[in-house]
Scaffold this active site. Sequence first.
Site, PDB file in Angstrom:
ATOM      1  N   ARG A  23       0.736  -1.331  -0.020  1.00  0.00           N
ATOM      2  CA  ARG A  23      -0.051  -0.046  -0.045  1.00  0.00           C
ATOM      3  C   ARG A  23       0.926   1.053  -0.055  1.00  0.00           C
ATOM      4  O   ARG A  23       0.194   2.411  -0.520  1.00  0.00           O
ATOM      5  CB  ARG A  23      -1.061   0.050   1.091  1.00  0.00           C
ATOM      6  CG  ARG A  23      -1.803  -1.105   1.427  1.00  0.00           C
ATOM      7  CD  ARG A  23      -2.432  -1.211   2.634  1.00  0.00           C
ATOM      8  NE  ARG A  23      -1.215  -1.548   3.754  1.00  0.00           N
ATOM      9  CZ  ARG A  23      -1.288  -1.448   5.057  1.00  0.00           C
ATOM     10  NH1 ARG A  23      -2.563  -1.025   5.625  1.00  0.00           N
ATOM     11  NH2 ARG A  23      -0.434  -1.331   5.756  1.00  0.00           N
ATOM     12  N   GLU A  28       6.430   5.977  12.653  1.00  0.00           N
ATOM     13  CA  GLU A  28       6.272   6.595  13.736  1.00  0.00           C
ATOM     14  C   GLU A  28       7.202   7.701  13.667  1.00  0.00           C
ATOM     15  O   GLU A  28       8.470   7.739  13.551  1.00  0.00           O
ATOM     16  CB  GLU A  28       6.812   5.863  15.003  1.00  0.00           C
ATOM     17  CG  GLU A  28       5.579   4.751  15.453  1.00  0.00           C
ATOM     18  CD  GLU A  28       5.930   4.187  16.768  1.00  0.00           C
ATOM     19  OE1 GLU A  28       6.973   4.735  17.441  1.00  0.00           O
ATOM     20  OE2 GLU A  28       5.364   3.172  17.034  1.00  0.00           O
ATOM     21  N   GLN A  46       3.644  22.517  21.120  1.00  0.00           N
ATOM     22  CA  GLN A  46       3.122  23.070  19.766  1.00  0.00           C
ATOM     23  C   GLN A  46       3.602  22.306  18.352  1.00  0.00           C
ATOM     24  O   GLN A  46       4.816  22.050  18.572  1.00  0.00           O
ATOM     25  CB  GLN A  46       3.603  24.647  19.604  1.00  0.00           C
ATOM     26  CG  GLN A  46       3.122  25.415  18.529  1.00  0.00           C
ATOM     27  CD  GLN A  46       3.297  26.873  18.639  1.00  0.00           C
ATOM     28  OE1 GLN A  46       3.182  27.613  19.694  1.00  0.00           O
ATOM     29  NE2 GLN A  46       4.161  27.290  17.654  1.00  0.00           N
ATOM     30  N   ASN A  48       4.493  23.052  14.401  1.00  0.00           N
ATOM     31  CA  ASN A  48       4.535  23.993  13.143  1.00  0.00           C
ATOM     32  C   ASN A  48       4.411  23.416  11.863  1.00  0.00           C
ATOM     33  O   ASN A  48       5.074  22.337  11.637  1.00  0.00           O
ATOM     34  CB  ASN A  48       5.705  24.859  13.396  1.00  0.00           C
ATOM     35  CG  ASN A  48       5.749  25.614  14.805  1.00  0.00           C
ATOM     36  OD1 ASN A  48       4.503  25.909  15.274  1.00  0.00           O
ATOM     37  ND2 ASN A  48       6.849  26.093  15.380  1.00  0.00           N
ATOM     38  N   ARG A  59      14.692  30.439   5.564  1.00  0.00           N
ATOM     39  CA  ARG A  59      14.218  30.772   7.061  1.00  0.00           C
ATOM     40  C   ARG A  59      15.051  30.677   8.209  1.00  0.00           C
ATOM     41  O   ARG A  59      15.686  29.528   8.486  1.00  0.00           O
ATOM     42  CB  ARG A  59      12.914  30.053   7.237  1.00  0.00           C
ATOM     43  CG  ARG A  59      11.908  30.250   6.200  1.00  0.00           C
ATOM     44  CD  ARG A  59      10.585  29.371   6.582  1.00  0.00           C
ATOM     45  NE  ARG A  59       9.716  29.149   5.304  1.00  0.00           N
ATOM     46  CZ  ARG A  59       8.494  29.625   5.504  1.00  0.00           C
ATOM     47  NH1 ARG A  59       8.151  30.408   6.595  1.00  0.00           N
ATOM     48  NH2 ARG A  59       7.446  29.810   4.262  1.00  0.00           N
ATOM     49  N   HIS A  62      16.902  31.273  13.392  1.00  0.00           N
ATOM     50  CA  HIS A  62      15.787  31.760  14.404  1.00  0.00           C
ATOM     51  C   HIS A  62      16.283  30.838  15.802  1.00  0.00           C
ATOM     52  O   HIS A  62      16.455  29.946  15.720  1.00  0.00           O
ATOM     53  CB  HIS A  62      14.461  31.623  13.794  1.00  0.00           C
ATOM     54  CG  HIS A  62      14.329  32.353  12.709  1.00  0.00           C
ATOM     55  ND1 HIS A  62      13.287  32.154  11.931  1.00  0.00           N
ATOM     56  CD2 HIS A  62      14.888  33.367  12.197  1.00  0.00           C
ATOM     57  CE1 HIS A  62      13.162  33.244  10.559  1.00  0.00           C
ATOM     58  NE2 HIS A  62      14.134  33.732  10.824  1.00  0.00           N
ATOM     59  N   LYS A  72      13.277  21.553  19.047  1.00  0.00           N
ATOM     60  CA  LYS A  72      12.508  21.425  17.777  1.00  0.00           C
ATOM     61  C   LYS A  72      12.841  20.079  17.217  1.00  0.00           C
ATOM     62  O   LYS A  72      14.005  19.506  17.285  1.00  0.00           O
ATOM     63  CB  LYS A  72      13.010  22.438  16.954  1.00  0.00           C
ATOM     64  CG  LYS A  72      12.608  23.964  17.247  1.00  0.00           C
ATOM     65  CD  LYS A  72      13.222  24.787  16.359  1.00  0.00           C
ATOM     66  CE  LYS A  72      12.768  26.298  16.784  1.00  0.00           C
ATOM     67  NZ  LYS A  72      13.505  27.495  16.236  1.00  0.00           N
ATOM     68  N   HIS A 119      18.157  27.859  14.617  1.00  0.00           N
ATOM     69  CA  HIS A 119      17.602  27.089  13.618  1.00  0.00           C
ATOM     70  C   HIS A 119      17.332  27.685  12.294  1.00  0.00           C
ATOM     71  O   HIS A 119      16.809  28.964  12.277  1.00  0.00           O
ATOM     72  CB  HIS A 119      16.331  26.467  13.973  1.00  0.00           C
ATOM     73  CG  HIS A 119      15.833  25.468  13.068  1.00  0.00           C
ATOM     74  ND1 HIS A 119      14.473  25.320  12.505  1.00  0.00           N
ATOM     75  CD2 HIS A 119      16.481  24.403  12.020  1.00  0.00           C
ATOM     76  CE1 HIS A 119      14.116  24.461  11.875  1.00  0.00           C
ATOM     77  NE2 HIS A 119      15.255  23.901  11.254  1.00  0.00           N
ATOM     78  N   TYR A 132       7.565  20.562  12.228  1.00  0.00           N
ATOM     79  CA  TYR A 132       8.299  20.488  13.560  1.00  0.00           C
ATOM     80  C   TYR A 132       7.314  20.698  14.560  1.00  0.00           C
ATOM     81  O   TYR A 132       6.741  21.641  14.714  1.00  0.00           O
ATOM     82  CB  TYR A 132       9.506  21.523  13.398  1.00  0.00           C
ATOM     83  CG  TYR A 132       9.324  22.788  13.029  1.00  0.00           C
ATOM     84  CD1 TYR A 132       8.923  23.398  11.825  1.00  0.00           C
ATOM     85  CD2 TYR A 132       9.604  23.780  13.984  1.00  0.00           C
ATOM     86  CE1 TYR A 132       8.741  24.645  11.528  1.00  0.00           C
ATOM     87  CE2 TYR A 132       9.554  25.142  13.604  1.00  0.00           C
ATOM     88  CZ  TYR A 132       9.068  25.544  12.491  1.00  0.00           C
ATOM     89  OH  TYR A 132       8.813  26.947  12.035  1.00  0.00           O
ATOM     90  N   LYS A 167      11.997  40.420   7.884  1.00  0.00           N
ATOM     91  CA  LYS A 167      12.519  40.404   9.229  1.00  0.00           C
ATOM     92  C   LYS A 167      13.910  39.551   9.019  1.00  0.00           C
ATOM     93  O   LYS A 167      14.822  40.297   9.564  1.00  0.00           O
ATOM     94  CB  LYS A 167      11.670  39.242   9.985  1.00  0.00           C
ATOM     95  CG  LYS A 167      12.372  39.078  11.232  1.00  0.00           C
ATOM     96  CD  LYS A 167      11.369  37.956  12.217  1.00  0.00           C
ATOM     97  CE  LYS A 167      11.610  36.580  11.770  1.00  0.00           C
ATOM     98  NZ  LYS A 167      11.112  35.442  12.817  1.00  0.00           N
ATOM     99  N   ASP A 168      14.022  38.483   8.290  1.00  0.00           N
ATOM    100  CA  ASP A 168      15.445  38.382   8.122  1.00  0.00           C
ATOM    101  C   ASP A 168      16.354  38.962   7.299  1.00  0.00           C
ATOM    102  O   ASP A 168      17.583  38.897   7.599  1.00  0.00           O
ATOM    103  CB  ASP A 168      15.451  36.839   7.447  1.00  0.00           C
ATOM    104  CG  ASP A 168      14.670  35.592   8.451  1.00  0.00           C
ATOM    105  OD1 ASP A 168      14.023  34.673   7.961  1.00  0.00           O
ATOM    106  OD2 ASP A 168      14.702  36.030   9.386  1.00  0.00           O
TER     107      ASP A 168
END
Length: 182
Positions: A23, A28, A46, A48, A59, A62, A72, A119, A132, A167-168
Site C-alpha cells: 500500500r 512513527e 506546539q 508547526n 528561513r 531563528h 525542535k 535553527h 516541526y 524580518k530576516d
Amino acid sequence: MKVIKTDIKDLLIIEPNVFGDYRGWFSETYNEKVFKDNGIDIIFKQDNHSYSKLKGVLRGLHFQNEPYAQSKLVRCTKGKIWDVAVDLRKSSPTYLKWIGIELTPENHKMFFIPQGFAHGFITLEDNSEVQYKVDNLYNSDTDRAIQYNDLDINVIWPSNEVILSEKDKKAPTLKDSDVNFK
Ligand SMILES: Cc1cn([C@H]2C[C@H](O)[C@@H](COP(=O)(O)OP(=O)(O)O[C@H]3O[C@H](C)C(=O)[C@H](O)[C@H]3O)O2)c(=O)[nH]c1=O
C-alpha cells in the site's frame, strides 16, 4: 527509531523505522519512550508547519530567548531542505559550531534541535514543506533572528541565491544580537 548522536552534544539525528508494504509505508515520527530512553525528557507543546513556494527560500537563523527557548523536532514532508542548527550555548565547548543535514520525505530523517540553538533552513526544491514540534509556545517578545550569513558562525549554505522575509533581511549579526543562552 534510531537516535544518532552528532559532534555537538544533545543535537541528534532521528531515523524512524519505515514499514513498507504494497500500500505504501507507515512510520512513527515521534515516540515519547524512545526519546526518554535516549535522555530527551521533554513535552512538546506546539506543532508547526511551513510551506515555501520556491527553491532558495531561507528561513533563519531563528531562536526564542529564555525563558521561552524551544527544542525542535524537524522533518521535511514535501520537497527538500538543508536544515541547520547552530550551538548558541555560551558555556558549550561547541559554541557557534553548526551542523547541516539534508531532510526529505524520502529519507524520513528528522533533526532534534535542543533549546539553546538557532535553527534555519534553505529549500532545495520548489514547494517544500517543513513540519516541526516545539516544546515551548511561540513567544513574539523573545523571538530572535541572526543574519543567516553571519561571519562569526559562517554557515555554509548550498546557495547564495536566497529569498528572505523582511524580518530576516534586517536580522542583526550575532555580535549585535542579545542571545541569552548560558
Ligand atoms: C514561528 C511562529 C510564527 N508565527 C507567526 C508570526 C508571523 O506573523 C508568521 C510568520 O512567522 P515567521 O516569518 O517568523 O516564520 P518563519 O520565518 O518560518 O520562522 C520560523 O523559522 C525557523 C526555521 C524556526 O525554526 C522558527 O520556528 C521560526 O522562527 O507566523 C506564529 O504565529 N507562531 C509561530 O510559532
